[in-house]
Design an enzyme around this catalytic site. Structure first.
Site, short mmCIF file in Angstrom:
data_model
loop_
_atom_site.label_atom_id
_atom_site.label_comp_id
_atom_site.label_asym_id
_atom_site.label_seq_id
_atom_site.Cartn_x
_atom_site.Cartn_y
_atom_site.Cartn_z
CE1 TYR A 67 0.80 -0.13 4.43
CE2 TYR A 67 -1.51 -0.64 4.79
CZ TYR A 67 -0.23 -0.45 5.28
OH TYR A 67 0.00 -0.58 6.62
CD GLU A 68 -0.64 5.34 1.29
OE1 GLU A 68 -0.48 6.15 0.36
OE2 GLU A 68 -1.72 5.20 1.87
N GLY A 69 1.71 2.61 -2.70
CA GLY A 69 2.62 2.42 -3.83
C GLY A 69 3.54 1.24 -3.60
#
Length: 592
Positions: free
Chosen positions: A441-443
């Site tokens: 998550y968050e890239g």
């Protein structure tokens, strides 16, 4: 069950001895950020995390969040909402927020140790207040005055929490594909319609309101990412005076069933003509979202660090207690039935790997936070620009490497337990499962790699890399005649030169074929992380030698650095070889 003890001695060493944060804070105008104040924050934060949050970690994993499909309500695990009430009572949500909106006004880096301790103690619980800080920053930088007045006070005080609503079922990294619509209304508001998935803390029972920051398209928006706008959409309607009204047309549709972080509510959110307000300029929503995302990416890196530290603590304890076999060189504890497994070289290898990645990674992660402060509050424009370039360059490295190392460290720590690590009662398998999400998550790591090489190096002409290489060169020059640092300085200089050469080589190949960037990105990211960590380990040895720390502490830092340079830094050779193989190293096989 795994236990947790805040590593305050090493936190203080990283913050005050290596980074000299107290001096930096004073130079930036944070007069209240003194050593005495920060020590008090650390002590009280450690107490809260150890006694309130850590005991709930296994509870959250076992119970998870529950969803009532009739009401759309989410109930958090037993004890979670009570812990959040204590968190708010202690003033923790506003630790680094502006005093104008009820915060304590401390620098961003002063709150980073608390973030690490929360994540180590209870990652799932820590996800609920996580994005409130990002929402606060986005509204501070891009919101209208009335939006700041209406939303920031409750967010800073912790009475409300925030979310970041980007992803849709068909649209993850490529935000240009999103379909959520925003219809303008006569009163200046908008009606938001669409579905967002993977929304952390999208619904819960901890606060009276939840402030969603949502990406959506206006009716006349251009196609692709140039047509995305940002909206603030509260769960309960809020007027321009900040008064709460009736329930908004936003509802949780379901909870995701996940590999880990069971105590964290990961929601499908349905917006059905929900009332919202434009934040910033039309079709410029990505500016506000990246304000949130960059903050969140550094924060997720700290999640990997916190889990690594907790895993190491428990593996160390177990390895000192568990008796199995005798050391190959002869019994080390002849009075016992067998030696503790910590005497065996391979167990020591795993423990030292975790130790080197945790302690070096702590300094690297904290430095990223300090750069955020310097980019906003530096002494002059040149200092702010330099810090901004370096934090932009280091953010994907911190996010990706600390989380990838988090997976490695929780794996190694579990391995120290043998079969017992696979059994739930020790809590090690939970740490390994929880760590896996941090690389996603968050890239994802791949996205961080493309951001680093494609944007921060190629598009921005390596501005941040130049700053980093200047820092390394300055350090090596300053310690050129220091016999204690000679082995580290020589190796660091060689790696820095190779870093520069690899960057130029990729750029030359990419000029002929842009796919060369994608082929090299992951290995370039990891190479960069290992060299950056080598710099911070050399800095740590220098700081320890110059400090008033006990000799045993100094010896510990030096020997751990030696291990890092001998056993972990050589991984750069494999990454360099992969980089040099170029696109040709990826066979062009048919899709089938």
């Amino acid at each position: 069950m795994s236990a947790y003890k805040a590593p305050l001695d090493d936190i203080r060493f990283a913050l005050f001895d290596v980074l000299d944060a107290e001096t930096a804070f004073q130079q930036m105008g944070f007069s209240d950020a003194t050593r005495d104040i920060l020590d008090a924050v650390l002590e009280e934060g450690a107490r809260f995390c150890e006694t309130v949050l850590a005991p709930l970690n296994a509870v959250g994993d076992q119970q998870g969040c529950t969803f009532d499909k009739d009401s759309g309500q989410v109930t958090t695990p037993a004890g979670f909402s009570q812990a959040y009430a204590q968190y708010v009572e202690g003033g923790w949500p506003g630790l680094v927020s502006p005093t104008d909106f009820g915060g304590q006004g401390l620098p961003h880096a002063a709150g980073v140790p608390m973030k690490e301790m929360i994540d180590a103690a209870n990652l799932s619980w820590g996800n609920f207040p996580l994005l409130s800080h990002g929402a606060t920053e986005a509204l501070l930088q891009h919101g209208e005055d009335w939006q700041k007045q209406a939303f920031l006070g409750p967010l800073v005080e912790g009475r409300w929490t925030g979310t970041m609503c980007l992803t849709e079922p068909h649209c993850g990294t490529d935000l240009g594909l999103l379909k959520t619509r925003a219809e303008p209304q006569a009163d200046g508001s908008y009606r938001i319609t669409g579905t967002k998935i993977f929304i952390t803390a999208g619904e819960h029972d901890m606060t009276a309101n939840i402030v969603h920051l949502v990406l959506a398209r206006l009716p006349d928006a251009p196609a692709g990412s140039k047509g995305i706008s940002l909206f603030v959409v509260p769960k309960v309607k809020v007027d321009r005076e900040g008064n709460m009204g009736e329930a908004n047309a936003v509802r949780c549709g379901s909870l995701e069933h996940k590999m880990g972080i069971h105590g964290s509510a990961t929601c499908v959110m349905n917006f059905d003509g929900a009332e919202g307000y434009l934040v910033g300029q039309p079709n410029k929503g990505l500016m506000g979202m990246f304000t949130m995302m960059n903050t969140a990416r550094l924060a997720v890196g700290l999640q990997g660090l916190g889990l690594s530290d907790r895993a190491l603590q428990n593996a160390l304890r177990y390895s000192r207690e568990r008796l199995q076999m005798r050391a190959l060189s002869g019994a080390k504890f002849p009075d016992k039935a067998a030696d503790p497994i910590i005497v065996h070289p391979d167990v020591r290898r795993m423990l030292l790997t975790c130790k080197a990645l945790v302690e070096g990674g702590r300094v690297m992660g904290y430095h990223g936070a300090l750069l955020v402060d310097e980019a906003h509050h530096g002494a002059d424009e040149a200092a702010r620009k330099r810090a901004d370039e370096l934090v932009g360059f280091m953010t994907p490295i911190v996010k990706a490497c600390l989380t990838e190392w988090g997976v490695e460290c929780t794996y190694n720590a579990l391995q120290c337990f043998g079969g017992h690590g696979y059994i739930a009662e020790h809590g090690m398998e939970q740490l390994a499962r929880d760590a896996r999400i941090t690389t996603l998550y968050e890239g994802t790591t791949g996205i961080q790699a493309l951001d680093l090489l494609g944007r921060k190096v190629m598009q921005l002409q390596g501005a941040g890399l130049k700053v980093m290489l200047e820092m390394i060169a300055g350090f090596c020059e300053a310690h050129a005649d220091d016999a204690a640092l000679a082995p580290f300085v020589a190796e660091l200089m060689q790696k820095a030169a190779q870093w520069q050469q690899l960057t130029l080589s990729i750029g030359k190949r990419a000029a002929a074929n842009p796919d060369e960037v994608g082929a090299a990105a992951y290995d370039y990211l990891m190479y960069s992380g290992y060299v950056a960590l080598a710099y911070w380990w050399a800095r740590s040895v220098a700081a320890a030698e110059a400090s008033s720390q006990p000799q045993a502490f100094k010896d510990d830092k030096r020997e751990t650095a030696r291990f890092y340079f001998a056993r972990i830094l050589p991984r750069t050779a494999a990454h360099a070889s992969a980089i040099e193989s170029g696109l040709a190293g990826l066979p062009d096989l048919p899709l089938e």
